[in-house]
Structure formats: structure tokens, C-alpha cells
Design an enzyme around this catalytic site. Structure first.
Site, PDB file in Angstrom:
ATOM      1  N   CYS A  72       0.798  -1.239   0.000  1.00  0.00           N
ATOM      2  CA  CYS A  72       0.000   0.000   0.000  1.00  0.00           C
ATOM      3  C   CYS A  72       0.827   1.284   0.000  1.00  0.00           C
ATOM      4  CB  CYS A  72      -0.961   0.010   1.187  1.00  0.00           C
ATOM      5  SG  CYS A  72      -1.761  -1.566   1.495  1.00  0.00           S
ATOM      6  N   ARG A 101       6.923 -11.031   5.526  1.00  0.00           N
ATOM      7  CA  ARG A 101       6.416 -10.831   6.876  1.00  0.00           C
ATOM      8  C   ARG A 101       7.047 -11.864   7.803  1.00  0.00           C
ATOM      9  NH1 ARG A 101      -0.082 -10.077   5.495  1.00  0.00           N
ATOM     10  NH2 ARG A 101       0.206  -8.346   4.006  1.00  0.00           N
ATOM     11  N   GLN A 119       1.459 -10.783  -3.368  1.00  0.00           N
ATOM     12  CA  GLN A 119       0.079 -10.384  -3.112  1.00  0.00           C
ATOM     13  C   GLN A 119      -0.464  -9.646  -4.335  1.00  0.00           C
ATOM     14  OE1 GLN A 119      -0.487  -7.858   0.377  1.00  0.00           O
ATOM     15  NE2 GLN A 119      -2.041  -9.294   1.075  1.00  0.00           N
ATOM     16  N   ASP A 121      -2.350  -7.243  -5.130  1.00  0.00           N
ATOM     17  CA  ASP A 121      -3.016  -6.047  -4.627  1.00  0.00           C
ATOM     18  C   ASP A 121      -3.532  -5.171  -5.753  1.00  0.00           C
ATOM     19  OD1 ASP A 121      -3.051  -6.020  -1.856  1.00  0.00           O
ATOM     20  OD2 ASP A 121      -0.951  -5.450  -1.718  1.00  0.00           O
ATOM     21  N   HIS A 123      -5.221  -0.932  -5.715  1.00  0.00           N
ATOM     22  CA  HIS A 123      -5.737   0.215  -4.971  1.00  0.00           C
ATOM     23  C   HIS A 123      -6.553   1.063  -5.928  1.00  0.00           C
ATOM     24  CE1 HIS A 123      -2.277  -1.189  -2.605  1.00  0.00           C
ATOM     25  NE2 HIS A 123      -3.023  -0.836  -1.579  1.00  0.00           N
ATOM     26  N   LYS A 202     -15.194  -3.516   5.286  1.00  0.00           N
ATOM     27  CA  LYS A 202     -14.609  -4.385   4.266  1.00  0.00           C
ATOM     28  C   LYS A 202     -15.555  -5.519   3.915  1.00  0.00           C
ATOM     29  CE  LYS A 202     -12.150  -7.310   7.616  1.00  0.00           C
ATOM     30  NZ  LYS A 202     -10.902  -8.050   7.902  1.00  0.00           N
ATOM     31  N   HIS A 248      -8.667  -0.878  -0.945  1.00  0.00           N
ATOM     32  CA  HIS A 248      -7.680  -1.958  -1.104  1.00  0.00           C
ATOM     33  C   HIS A 248      -8.453  -3.172  -1.604  1.00  0.00           C
ATOM     34  CE1 HIS A 248      -4.654  -0.235   1.773  1.00  0.00           C
ATOM     35  NE2 HIS A 248      -5.741   0.264   2.334  1.00  0.00           N
TER      36      HIS A 248
END
Length: 390
Positions: A72, A101, A119, A121, A123, A202, A248
Site C-alpha cells: 500500500c 512478513r 500479493q 493487490d 488500490h 470491508k 484496497h
């Protein structure tokens, strides 16, 4: 941190090709942001305060850096590289980001829970009035993705938790936008009161695999925190600078975990389009080798993966070996096939379809591959395939 071997890379690349294709059609742009970014960035995003124990961080020339655990903040920096107008919104920005992570060793589990993963992702930046339509567009991508793999799913709407940021009005607009989109979508969904993220409501998407297990892969999250922290703006139609609403969104979630789910969902029997080895040619004797190589080359020219079994074993053992490897199609070549320029077709479910013209075979396999079918096109055509040389 997974190693992926050559056959795994074939599956991986086809998953990514599919992902890029549907996102291009949905008017997304793709970016790539650095894996290593400064402490200052993570302080701005809030990760340094709230997530530092899960981040790999170190010092370079008396400055602190961290390998990104999330994509992000990098996308926020990309947004800020240009000035934006309401005319270009909604703006859909995708990134297949490699993140790290520091998970506890006891929590690690195959491809399902790892310390290094990709990932998918995206946005989405929009005005408040765009929320409902954009969520519907994302749900369409969810349906397209999961139905392609034959994965049923269910939806959950999570609302404002006790600890949260943002005004009551922001939360009302955001939650109502998600709810209206879900109502318009028409599928049943469950509401999880108070289970939203601290920065926004979400929608979580739970898929169910062939073993009946539920996996939360996809998520659609409205974020009212990062646009504020990074001071994101766009020029609205009234000439005023305003904060965009940001969503997201991930569909595969972790590509590695989704890969692991597919392995077990299909029990290794991958559909043709993601199968690591789609066709194998089996020779009865050494004298059939030259024709077998020509057959293999023609199949490869059509964009399919194919090899020739050079083991020297009997045909029955070659068939058994190919079936254990879950190869979709086995083509046996003997004197008759070499003379007629045909192949004897067998599918991995041990159904013998008999002698088939090579051009007809390639035509059907090419269509099955292009259509991303979950079932063999020979199974669809049934008995017709037994007579395709007549």
C-alpha cells in the site's frame, strides 16, 4: 520462503497471465514498487508503530529501512507523483507485489502460511459517489476469477469496530456504499458487526475447495486512513482539492497460498490450461521416434507443452508413468499411426479414444486451452472422438 521448480513455474506463469489479462480488460494499470523502503515511509503509513515486529528491518549508512510487508505505501507514493482530476477517477492501480512478513515459525504451513509471498493487490481511487459501482466491478472480477477455477465462494460484510478512525459520516457513506453494492450483486451475504478494519469497512470473500475447507483469500477494504496520512488529493469538478476514497482489494490474496489451494482442490489433476505438462507422446518402438518428434513439435507450435517418453519401457509402463504424473493427454504411436499420420489418444482418466487425426486433436486441445475449460473437450464430445478419423 518457497522455492518454485520448473513445472511449478509453468502453473505460476499461467496464473499470472490470467490475472494480467482480466485486469487489463477491467482498465487497471500495473505498477511495481521497491521491496526496500525507508523507515520514514513506514512511520507515515503507521506500520512502523503497529507492525514493526513482523517486518524485516535493518540499517544502511545510518538510515533505517524495511522490506515491505504490504504494497500500500508504495502505491500511495505513486499516486502522489502526479496531479489528479476528477475526470480520471476511478483510477485502478494493480501491483503483484513481493512482500515479506516475519511470521512465527510455529504458524508456518506449506504454501498456505509463508514469510515471503506475492500479493495481487490493487488500490482504487474514487469519489464517494463511485463506491457502489466500483465495488460491483470488483465483485465481477471475483466471480470471473473463482468461477474459472470452479471455486464456490461466500461474502461477508464487516462493519465499524469499537476502535476506529474517521468521522461517523465517513463510516456511514463507506458502509452504505459496500452494502448497496452487495444488495445489487444479488448473492446472499453475512454481516459481521464490528469486525471491520480500524480504517474502514470491508468485504471478505471465502472460497471453498474440493475438500470442503474454507479459505479467506479475497478482500475488498475501504480505507479512510492512508489517503489522509499521505495527503492524497484530486481536483474536483467544483475546483476544490479533495481527498479520494480508496479501496484496497485482493482476489488471489497470496498467490503462493492460492497455488497451494489449487494443488489440493484439483488433487494434482490440473485443467489443461494450467497443467505443467499437457501432452506426452509414447512410442511403441524405436522406429517410431522420428514421427513422435514431429508430432511433439506440431503440438508445441500450437502453444501447448509436450514431451516424448524416451524411457525405453513398455507402452503399458509408459502409460502408467504418465497417469501418475497426471498428464492430461497421452498419444501412443505405433506402425499404424506412423503410416496414417495419426495418434492413438488416451486421457489421464484411462479412457481410450482410439486413433485421431493430429490436426483435429490440436484444434480441440488449442480451444480447450484457450477457453480455460475445467473439463476435457474430448470428454464433452464423447463417442464422436472414436470416429474422428472416419
Amino acid at each position: 520462503m518457497p522455492f518454485i521448480q520448473p513445472k511449478g513455474m509453468i502453473i505460476w506463469n499461467r496464473l499470472i497471465e490470467f490475472w494480467r489479462e482480466i485486469h487489463t480488460k477491467a482498465d487497471y494499470v500495473e505498477i511495481k514498487t521497491p521491496q526496500l523502503m525507508s523507515q520514514q515511509l513506514w512511520e507515515t503509513s503507521g506500520h512502523w508503530t503497529h507492525y514493526r515486529e513482523n517486518m524485516y528491518s535493518f540499517e544502511i549508512e545510518e538510515r533505517h529501512f524495511a522490506i515491505k510487508p504490504m504494497n500500500c505505501p508504495g502505491c500511495m507514493l505513486y499516486y502522489k507523483t502526479l496531479s489528479h482530476s476528477y475526470r480520471e477517477l476511478p483510477l485502478r492501480i494493480a501491483e503483484l507485489g513481493h512482500v515479506h512478513r516475519h511470521e512465527a515459525s510455529g504458524a508456518l504451513s506449506g504454501l498456505f502460511r509463508v514469510r515471503s509471498f506475492h500479493q495481487d493487490d490493487a488500490h482504487l481511487f474514487m469519489r464517494p459517489a463511485d463506491i457502489r459501482q466500483e465495488i460491483l466491478q470488483v465483485l465481477g472480477l471475483v466471480e470471473k476469477t473463482y468461477s474459472t477455477f470452479g471455486l464456490p465462494y461466500r461474502l461477508e460484510l464487516s462493519t465499524r469496530p469499537k476502535e476506529s478512525i474517521g468521522s461517523d459520516n465517513d463510516w456511514e457513506v463507506a458502509t452504505q456504499g459496500l452494502k448497496e453494492a452487495l444488495d445489487d450483486w444479488g448473492q446472499p451475504y453475512r454481516i459481521n458487526e464490528g469486525d471491520g478494519a480500524f480504517y474502514g469497512p470491508k468485504i471478505d470473500i471465502h472460497i471453498r475447495d474440493a475438500l470442503g475447507r474454507s479459505w479467506q483469500c479475497g478482500t475488498i477494504q475501504l480505507d479512510m486512513a492512508l489517503p489522509e496520512k499521505f495527503e492524497l488529493e484530486y481536483m474536483d469538478s467544483d475546483g476544490q482539492l479533495k481527498r479520494p476514497v480508496m479501496v484496497h482489494r485482493a482476489i488471489f490474496g497470496s498467490v503462493e497460498r492460492f497455488f497451494g489451494i489449487l494443488i489440493e482442490h484439483f488433487v494434482g489433476k490440473f485443467p489443461l490450461w494450467i497443467s505443467p505438462l499437457q501432452v506426452r507422446v509414447l512410442t511403441v518402438a524405436d522406429r517410431h521416434e522420428e514421427y513422435a518428434q514431429k508430432v511433439c513439435q506440431e503440438i508445441r507450435k500450437a502453444g501447448l507443452t509436450c514431451d516424448v517418453d524416451h524411457s525405453g519401457e513398455s507402452v503399458s509402463k509408459k502409460v502408467r508413468s504418465a497417469q501418475l504424473m497426471q498428464i492430461n493427454y497421452m498419444l501412443t504411436i505405433g506402425d499404424k499411426e506412423a503410416e496414417n499420420k495419426t495418434v492413438a489418444l488416451r486421457t489421464r482418466d484411462n479412457v481410450v479414444h482410439g486413433e485421431v487425426q493430429l490436426s483435429h486433436l490440436i484444434d480441440l486441445l488449442t480451444r480447450e486451452n484457450k477457453d480455460r475449460s475445467l473439463v476435457s473437450y474430448f470428454a464433452k464430445e464423447g463417442q464422436h472422438e472414436h470416429n474422428c478419423c472416419q
